[in-house]
Design an enzyme around this catalytic site. Structure first.
Site, PDB file in Angstrom:
ATOM      1  N   ASP A  17       0.863  -1.182   0.000  1.00 19.15           N
ATOM      2  CA  ASP A  17       0.000   0.000   0.000  1.00 19.15           C
ATOM      3  C   ASP A  17       0.898   1.230   0.000  1.00 19.15           C
ATOM      4  O   ASP A  17       1.158   1.841   1.034  1.00 19.15           O
ATOM      5  CB  ASP A  17      -0.881  -0.027   1.252  1.00 19.15           C
ATOM      6  N   GLU A  99      -6.778   4.686  -9.173  1.00 19.71           N
ATOM      7  CA  GLU A  99      -8.043   5.188  -8.653  1.00 19.71           C
ATOM      8  C   GLU A  99      -8.732   6.202  -9.563  1.00 19.71           C
ATOM      9  O   GLU A  99      -8.101   7.130 -10.083  1.00 19.71           O
ATOM     10  CB  GLU A  99      -7.792   5.830  -7.282  1.00 19.71           C
ATOM     11  N   LYS A 135      -9.796   1.438  -9.280  1.00 20.75           N
ATOM     12  CA  LYS A 135     -10.353   1.638  -7.937  1.00 20.75           C
ATOM     13  C   LYS A 135     -11.529   2.611  -7.992  1.00 20.75           C
ATOM     14  O   LYS A 135     -11.418   3.705  -8.537  1.00 20.75           O
ATOM     15  CB  LYS A 135      -9.290   2.199  -6.988  1.00 20.75           C
ATOM     16  N   THR A 159     -13.103   0.347  -3.290  1.00 24.95           N
ATOM     17  CA  THR A 159     -12.433   0.909  -2.120  1.00 24.95           C
ATOM     18  C   THR A 159     -13.430   1.674  -1.250  1.00 24.95           C
ATOM     19  O   THR A 159     -14.610   1.774  -1.573  1.00 24.95           O
ATOM     20  CB  THR A 159     -11.263   1.811  -2.578  1.00 24.95           C
ATOM     21  N   PHE A 181     -11.758  -1.306   4.742  1.00 20.59           N
ATOM     22  CA  PHE A 181     -10.772  -0.486   5.442  1.00 20.59           C
ATOM     23  C   PHE A 181     -10.768  -0.792   6.931  1.00 20.59           C
ATOM     24  O   PHE A 181     -11.506  -0.176   7.705  1.00 20.59           O
ATOM     25  CB  PHE A 181     -11.074   0.997   5.201  1.00 20.59           C
TER      26      PHE A 181
END
Length: 332
Positions: A17, A99, A135, A159, A181
């Site tokens: 990440d 993303e 994403k 996400t 998350f």
């Protein structure tokens, strides 16, 4: 004895990440994922200045001489994140997640258009679609965008996912992957209750465990990638999850820590659990979302945060453009 990281890799695909190439190279993950905050942080580092400058010069040339620095900076985010993605793909053997602008999270059509534009840049660079995950925020609109993109052979990573309703909707839409998350869920509960939680009782860990078991019980092909960790205890409690995306600092801690790491999540065990199927449509999704204060708060906060990170990045890029332009103007 093997490190926790080495043992974890026996159960779970480890993903980095980070937008930091050096850190990705150090820990040799299978895949890597970035977000606007990570790109903005990397863009300010001297070692990545050439990547940023090359993108800005190319966008400036394409935009034409009449475009202002502000206008060029505003359209540079997409090619910049793809440029970082290409560098990452030179290091990892698997996939990179890139993303869609978080400001489009409630617009299905614009999210699809942005995804197509991202994929076009990867296509132009000769990158197979199997190596890219788009994403999207796990809003109802983002999930609908993923459903359409998946039918086109564009793989999606959902996400900002905090609740079972988002997870079920994403699986029904046949999204390739979800990123619940963990740490952000813990943050919310600690603030709301004033309590500290042991890793086994961590609300984020419990949420991902519930989602994982639901998916395996009902045979969904969508895979679960736990994300946003606050400590290695959260990670070890999710050993066996399909994938875990972990920041370099925690990867380093896992690599330096020895001890037994038992598998906690297992598809065979999930099959034996008594779990009820949740029929999902927009009305059910909206109702469950409204009833889940944590998911409501954290989804909004996440979209706002990623949107702000893009705005902050645009400021950084505009400043850099002015610095690039100064030597050119002096030469003339």
């Amino acid at each position: 004895m093997a490190s926790l990281l080495e043992q974890l890799r026996g159960y779970t695909t480890v993903v980095s990440d980070s937008g930091d190439f050096n850190a990705i190279q150090q820990f040799r993950p299978q895949d890597a994922t970035t977000n606007p905050s990570l790109i903005a942080a990397a863009a300010e580092k001297a070692e990545y200045q050439s990547v940023v400058d090359d993108v800005l010069k190319a966008v400036r040339k394409e935009a034409g001489p009449n475009a202002s620095d502000k206008e060029v900076a505003a359209i540079a985010f997409r090619p910049l994140e793809v440029a970082f993605g290409l560098k990452i793909l030179d290091i990892v053997p698997g996939r990179v997640s890139t993303e869609v602008d978080a400001r489009l999270s409630y617009d299905t059509e614009k999210s699809i258009d942005e995804a197509h534009a991202i994929i076009a840049l990867y296509d132009k660079a000769g990158i197979s679609r199997d190596r890219v995950l788009i994403k999207l925020a796990s809003t109802w609109e983002g999930i609908r965008a993923a459903e359409i993109l998946e039918k086109e052979g564009i793989h999606c990573n959902m996400t900002l996912l905090f609740g079972i309703h988002q997870a079920v909707a994403a699986a029904e839409a046949k999204a390739t992957l979800i990123s619940p998350f963990v740490g952000r869920i813990l943050d919310w509960y600690k603030k709301d209750t004033g309590k500290d939680y042991a890793p086994a009782e961590d609300p984020g860990v419990e949420s991902v465990t519930t989602i994982y078991n639901y998916y395996k019980k009902f045979g969904y092909k969508t895979v679960v990638m736990g994300a946003s960790f606050r400590n290695i205890g959260e990670i070890t409690e999710l050993a066996g999850c399909d994938l875990l995306t972990i920041a370099p600092k925690l990867l380093d801690e896992l690599e330096k820590t020895q001890g037994e790491l038992p598998r906690k999540l297992d598809p065979a065990k999930a099959q034996s659990l008594d779990i009820k199927k949740i029929p999902i449509d927009k009305a059910t999704f909206d109702k469950m979302h409204a009833e889940d204060r944590m998911a409501t708060d954290k989804l909004k906060e996440g979209i706002d945060g990623f949107s702000k990170a893009i705005v902050d990045l645009e400021v950084i890029l505009e400043k850099r453009l002015s610095e690039i332009n100064e030597p050119a103007a002096a030469a003339r």
